[in-house]
Design a protein around this motif. Structure first.
Motif, PDB file in Angstrom:
ATOM      1  N   ALA A 123     -26.905  -0.307 -29.485  1.00 59.77           N
ATOM      2  CA  ALA A 123     -27.099   0.408 -30.754  1.00 59.77           C
ATOM      3  C   ALA A 123     -26.075   1.529 -30.842  1.00 59.77           C
ATOM      4  O   ALA A 123     -25.397   1.851 -29.854  1.00 59.77           O
ATOM      5  N   VAL A 124     -26.001   2.121 -32.020  1.00 58.10           N
ATOM      6  CA  VAL A 124     -25.298   3.389 -32.172  1.00 58.10           C
ATOM      7  C   VAL A 124     -26.315   4.493 -31.909  1.00 58.10           C
ATOM      8  O   VAL A 124     -27.387   4.506 -32.515  1.00 58.10           O
ATOM      9  N   TYR A 125     -25.976   5.374 -30.988  1.00 55.18           N
ATOM     10  CA  TYR A 125     -26.875   6.459 -30.596  1.00 55.18           C
ATOM     11  C   TYR A 125     -26.431   7.745 -31.287  1.00 55.18           C
ATOM     12  O   TYR A 125     -25.252   8.132 -31.211  1.00 55.18           O
ATOM     13  N   TYR A 126     -27.388   8.394 -31.940  1.00 52.54           N
ATOM     14  CA  TYR A 126     -27.121   9.628 -32.673  1.00 52.54           C
ATOM     15  C   TYR A 126     -27.883  10.781 -32.027  1.00 52.54           C
ATOM     16  O   TYR A 126     -29.080  10.641 -31.738  1.00 52.54           O
ATOM     17  N   CYS A 127     -27.204  11.896 -31.849  1.00 46.23           N
ATOM     18  CA  CYS A 127     -27.910  13.073 -31.360  1.00 46.23           C
ATOM     19  C   CYS A 127     -28.374  13.914 -32.548  1.00 46.23           C
ATOM     20  O   CYS A 127     -27.790  13.874 -33.632  1.00 46.23           O
ATOM     21  N   ASN A 128     -29.408  14.655 -32.300  1.00 50.09           N
ATOM     22  CA  ASN A 128     -30.023  15.486 -33.340  1.00 50.09           C
ATOM     23  C   ASN A 128     -30.414  16.821 -32.749  1.00 50.09           C
ATOM     24  O   ASN A 128     -30.878  16.888 -31.606  1.00 50.09           O
ATOM     25  N   MET A 129     -30.206  17.870 -33.519  1.00 51.66           N
ATOM     26  CA  MET A 129     -30.688  19.201 -33.143  1.00 51.66           C
ATOM     27  C   MET A 129     -31.396  19.790 -34.348  1.00 51.66           C
ATOM     28  O   MET A 129     -30.951  19.626 -35.479  1.00 51.66           O
TER      29      MET A 129
ATOM     30  N   THR B  93     -22.503   7.458 -31.207  1.00 51.54           N
ATOM     31  CA  THR B  93     -21.688   6.865 -30.151  1.00 51.54           C
ATOM     32  C   THR B  93     -22.268   5.485 -29.842  1.00 51.54           C
ATOM     33  O   THR B  93     -23.478   5.331 -29.710  1.00 51.54           O
ATOM     34  N   LEU B  94     -21.401   4.498 -29.760  1.00 53.63           N
ATOM     35  CA  LEU B  94     -21.836   3.115 -29.619  1.00 53.63           C
ATOM     36  C   LEU B  94     -22.097   2.768 -28.159  1.00 53.63           C
ATOM     37  O   LEU B  94     -21.247   2.997 -27.296  1.00 53.63           O
ATOM     38  N   VAL B  95     -23.265   2.206 -27.935  1.00 53.76           N
ATOM     39  CA  VAL B  95     -23.621   1.677 -26.619  1.00 53.76           C
ATOM     40  C   VAL B  95     -23.814   0.172 -26.773  1.00 53.76           C
ATOM     41  O   VAL B  95     -24.624  -0.266 -27.584  1.00 53.76           O
ATOM     42  N   THR B  96     -23.059  -0.586 -26.005  1.00 58.81           N
ATOM     43  CA  THR B  96     -23.165  -2.039 -26.040  1.00 58.81           C
ATOM     44  C   THR B  96     -23.500  -2.536 -24.646  1.00 58.81           C
ATOM     45  O   THR B  96     -22.784  -2.228 -23.690  1.00 58.81           O
TER      46      THR B  96
END
Length: 118
Positions: free
Chosen positions: A90-96, A112-115
């Motif tokens: 998936a594409v991983y998104y950080c959040n604050m 950021t893409l994780v495959t």
């Protein structure tokens, strides 16, 4: 303010990755930091969050494999991922998130893409 995530990549099943995320400028009084992900054709979903008091919350699918942590001095959130599975792709998104005068404000990274290959 933008969040900058890094650490994604292409790995084989069973491997580990560590994601990190920090803002472009300092954000004060961040209450919650966390990670979300969006797989192709699916909605964005929560992966893990950590509060300022270091309380954590995980999606059932990643419990026992992923660990979220934060460095308040550096305004950084991490996601240690182990025993990766193809379904973690998936594409991983950080959040604050922080509250200012009773209103919540969300900040998001670019993803950021994780495959994970089988």
């Amino acid at each position: 303010v933008q969040l900058q995530a890094s650490g994604g990549g292409l790995v084989q099943a069973g491997a580990s990755l560590r994601l990190s995320c920090a803002p472009s400028t300092t954000i004060f009084s961040i209450n919650t930091m966390g990670w979300y992900r969006q797989a192709p054709g699916k909605q964005r979903e929560l992966v893990a969050t950590i509060t300022i008091g270091r309380g954590t919350n995980y999606a059932d699918s990643v419990k026992g494999r992923f660990t979220v942590s934060r460095d308040n001095a550096e305004n950084t959130v991490y996601l240690q991922m182990t025993s990766l599975k193809p379904e973690d792709t998936a594409v991983y998104y950080c959040n604050m998130r922080r509250m200012i005068r009773g209103t919540w404000y969300d900040y998001w990274g670019q993803g950021t893409l994780v495959t994970v290959s089988s």
